[in-house]
Design an enzyme around this catalytic site. Structure first.
Site, PDB file in Angstrom:
ATOM      1  N   CYS A 128       7.816   2.716   4.971  1.00 46.56           N
ATOM      2  CA  CYS A 128       7.488   3.023   6.372  1.00 46.56           C
ATOM      3  C   CYS A 128       7.912   1.922   7.347  1.00 46.56           C
ATOM      4  CB  CYS A 128       6.002   3.320   6.507  1.00 46.56           C
ATOM      5  SG  CYS A 128       4.949   2.149   5.638  1.00 46.56           S
ATOM      6  N   HIS A 240       2.444   1.289  12.737  1.00 50.12           N
ATOM      7  CA  HIS A 240       2.859  -0.082  12.439  1.00 50.12           C
ATOM      8  C   HIS A 240       3.592  -0.659  13.658  1.00 50.12           C
ATOM      9  CE1 HIS A 240       1.653   0.638   8.430  1.00 50.12           C
ATOM     10  NE2 HIS A 240       2.814   0.684   7.806  1.00 50.12           N
TER      11      HIS A 240
HETATM   12  N1  LIG Z   1       0.245   6.147   4.172  1.00 54.36           N
HETATM   13  C1  LIG Z   1       1.416   5.818   4.658  1.00 54.36           C
HETATM   14  O1  LIG Z   1       1.543   5.385   5.811  1.00 54.36           O
HETATM   15  C2  LIG Z   1       2.654   5.959   3.821  1.00 54.36           C
HETATM   16  C3  LIG Z   1       3.888   5.765   4.442  1.00 54.36           C
HETATM   17  C4  LIG Z   1       5.054   5.888   3.696  1.00 54.36           C
HETATM   18  C5  LIG Z   1       4.988   6.207   2.361  1.00 54.36           C
HETATM   19  N2  LIG Z   1       3.756   6.380   1.763  1.00 54.36           N
HETATM   20  C6  LIG Z   1       3.767   6.715   0.340  1.00 54.36           C
HETATM   21  O2  LIG Z   1       3.350   8.061   0.169  1.00 54.36           O
HETATM   22  C7  LIG Z   1       2.612   8.198  -1.035  1.00 54.36           C
HETATM   23  C8  LIG Z   1       1.222   8.763  -0.739  1.00 54.36           C
HETATM   24  O3  LIG Z   1       0.579   7.890   0.178  1.00 54.36           O
HETATM   25  P1  LIG Z   1      -0.754   8.297   0.955  1.00 54.36           P
HETATM   26  O4  LIG Z   1      -0.927   7.231   1.956  1.00 54.36           O
HETATM   27  O5  LIG Z   1      -0.686   9.717   1.395  1.00 54.36           O
HETATM   28  O6  LIG Z   1      -1.848   8.100  -0.204  1.00 54.36           O
HETATM   29  P2  LIG Z   1      -3.298   8.753  -0.335  1.00 54.36           P
HETATM   30  O7  LIG Z   1      -3.865   9.077   0.984  1.00 54.36           O
HETATM   31  O8  LIG Z   1      -4.032   7.826  -1.223  1.00 54.36           O
HETATM   32  O9  LIG Z   1      -3.015  10.118  -1.118  1.00 54.36           O
HETATM   33  C9  LIG Z   1      -2.540  10.153  -2.445  1.00 54.36           C
HETATM   34  C10 LIG Z   1      -2.246  11.574  -2.852  1.00 54.36           C
HETATM   35  O10 LIG Z   1      -1.657  11.577  -4.145  1.00 54.36           O
HETATM   36  C11 LIG Z   1      -2.266  12.603  -4.905  1.00 54.36           C
HETATM   37  N3  LIG Z   1      -2.220  12.307  -6.335  1.00 54.36           N
HETATM   38  C12 LIG Z   1      -2.612  11.181  -6.961  1.00 54.36           C
HETATM   39  N4  LIG Z   1      -2.432  11.310  -8.307  1.00 54.36           N
HETATM   40  C13 LIG Z   1      -1.927  12.539  -8.507  1.00 54.36           C
HETATM   41  C14 LIG Z   1      -1.506  13.254  -9.667  1.00 54.36           C
HETATM   42  N5  LIG Z   1      -1.595  12.749 -10.890  1.00 54.36           N
HETATM   43  N6  LIG Z   1      -1.008  14.507  -9.490  1.00 54.36           N
HETATM   44  C15 LIG Z   1      -0.903  15.052  -8.273  1.00 54.36           C
HETATM   45  N7  LIG Z   1      -1.288  14.426  -7.135  1.00 54.36           N
HETATM   46  C16 LIG Z   1      -1.778  13.169  -7.254  1.00 54.36           C
HETATM   47  C17 LIG Z   1      -3.688  12.632  -4.405  1.00 54.36           C
HETATM   48  O11 LIG Z   1      -4.228  13.872  -4.735  1.00 54.36           O
HETATM   49  P3  LIG Z   1      -5.764  14.058  -5.229  1.00 54.36           P
HETATM   50  O12 LIG Z   1      -6.621  13.938  -4.004  1.00 54.36           O
HETATM   51  O13 LIG Z   1      -5.751  15.395  -5.830  1.00 54.36           O
HETATM   52  O14 LIG Z   1      -6.026  12.968  -6.240  1.00 54.36           O
HETATM   53  C18 LIG Z   1      -3.464  12.461  -2.899  1.00 54.36           C
HETATM   54  O15 LIG Z   1      -3.177  13.710  -2.327  1.00 54.36           O
HETATM   55  C19 LIG Z   1       2.578   6.800  -1.690  1.00 54.36           C
HETATM   56  O16 LIG Z   1       3.653   6.695  -2.597  1.00 54.36           O
HETATM   57  C20 LIG Z   1       2.818   5.889  -0.494  1.00 54.36           C
HETATM   58  O17 LIG Z   1       3.399   4.655  -0.868  1.00 54.36           O
HETATM   59  C21 LIG Z   1       2.603   6.276   2.467  1.00 54.36           C
END
Ligand SMILES: NC(=O)c1ccc[n+]([C@@H]2O[C@H](COP(=O)([O-])OP(=O)(O)OC[C@H]3O[C@@H](n4cnc5c(N)ncnc54)[C@H](OP(=O)(O)O)[C@@H]3O)[C@@H](O)[C@H]2O)c1
Length: 335
Positions: A128, A240
């Site tokens: 990001c 950010h």
């Molecule tokens: N947040 C940001 O600003 C941002 C920006 C760029 C990239 N990212 C990337 O995007 C990804 C997700 O980030 P996030 O911020 O959205 O995280 P988050 O809010 O913690 O959400 C994680 C998600 O992953 C799912 N998940 C975890 N284990 C799983 C599995 N075994 N099978 C299927 N689904 C699973 C969870 O589902 P359940 O609820 O069902 O467990 C939840 O929907 C990460 O790789 C992160 O580095 C995030």
């Protein structure tokens, strides 16, 4: 289009639902995935209810055209084959495949064409903080080549996921009510604090997040640019912010830079210090563009220019960029 979202309940997954709707993305069929924790949960999209399916190694992706995947690196690695084996394009938000030479790393404003060559059926969405930096720096690069950049980031709590954002909100409440502060998602209390560590430290003293900004920028910009980043977590909920000091081959004037930013795709120039106009995370939250302001000639470097760049990292830094990649593929008939 038959679309899947993997990681629906997460900060990025929820943003996918909003962005796909906002942009009127053509969807005939939508399938939502999560882990066993959220399987069975129901989300509404365009007046229809969708139940989350558990992500498993089966043929659920058989008819999917594009899968937007945001469930963390280990899930991406484990399920890439399951997701892509029948031809679905996996647009991955994790860092798992970003530096793989057979996986394009794409910001449509900068290197959209790279998305057309994807030997593994995977396109990676960059980190990001890298996305907003390259959108801004690409505008300067077109005027004069950037040799190096120093960047200090001020990264929102939600960059660490939905639970991290909730933790910050709770910490402020707990402090207001004089109760114990819960610290789980970050190494320290973030409320009323800054944490100069995002991701783990590496041998050279930089964190992995800081090295992502070095390596990913070079891959996206097809450049030997040197990037030295310091990444700081700040008690902001969303968006950010970054100070970027660029050094170009020839001096670029503030006027030249402002003229270029005012016409650039995906950028809003917000630079009128006399009227206290500059980008701020509070106001960039929920918005699409990368906001640029505080443009100055760097008084410590005759070939230097200093920028202040703010963007919603769940939108442009994640879901929006991924959807724009998909839109680019549709426009270019490269799907
Ligand atoms: N947040 C940001 O600003 C941002 C920006 C760029 C990239 N990212 C990337 O995007 C990804 C997700 O980030 P996030 O911020 O959205 O995280 P988050 O809010 O913690 O959400 C994680 C998600 O992953 C799912 N998940 C975890 N284990 C799983 C599995 N075994 N099978 C299927 N689904 C699973 C969870 O589902 P359940 O609820 O069902 O467990 C939840 O929907 C990460 O790789 C992160 O580095 C995030």
């Amino acid at each position: 289009m038959k679309i899947a979202i993997v990681g629906t309940s997460g900060a990025v997954g929820q943003e996918f639902l909003r962005v796909l709707d906002e942009r009127n993305f053509p969807i005939d069929e939508l399938v939502l995935f999560g882990s066993a924790r959220s399987a069975g949960n129901v989300y509404e999209f365009r007046d229809k209810q969708y139940e989350v399916k558990e992500l498993k190694h089966n043929d659920d992706f058989k008819d999917i055209d594009i899968a937007f995947v945001s469930a963390g690196g280990s899930v991406s690695v484990e399920f890439a084959e399951t997701i892509t084996k029948h031809g679905a394009i996996m647009i991955d938000n994790s860092s798992a495949f970003r530096m793989d030479k057979d996986v394009p790393l794409v910001v449509p404003e900068v290197n959209g064409d790279d998305a057309k060559v994807r030997p593994k059926g995977i396109i990676a969405n960059p980190n990001c903080s890298t996305i907003q930096m390259v959108v801004a720096m690409n505008v300067i690069e077109k005027i004069s080549h950037i040799k190096r950049a120093h960047v200090a980031t001020y990264q929102a709590a939600s960059g660490a996921g939905a639970a991290a954002m909730d933790e910050l909100i709770n910490q402020f409440k707990q402090i207001a009510y004089n109760t114990d502060v819960t610290v789980e998602k970050f190494a320290y209390q973030l409320a009323y604090n800054l944490i100069p560590q995002i991701d783990v430290f590496t041998d050279n003293g930089y964190t992995k997040e800081e090295l992502k900004m070095y390596n990913e920028t070079r891959k996206i910009m097809h450049s030997e640019i040197e990037v030295s980043a310091t990444c700081i977590r700040v008690p902001v909920l969303r968006s950010h912010s970054e100070v970027i000091w660029v050094e170009t081959d020839r001096p670029v004037s503030v006027e030249e830079a402002k003229a270029a930013f005012s016409k650039a795709e995906g950028v809003i120039l917000q630079d009128n210090p006399a009227e206290k106009e500059y980008p701020m995370p509070l106001f960039a939250a929920g918005k699409d563009p990368v906001y640029v302001g505080r443009i100055r000639q760097d008084i410590a470097n005759p070939n230097g220019l200093t920028l202040w760049v703010v963007a919603d990292q769940i939108k442009k830094g994640a879901a929006l960029n991924a959807v724009q990649i998909a839109e680019y593929l549709i426009k270019e008939k490269a799907i």
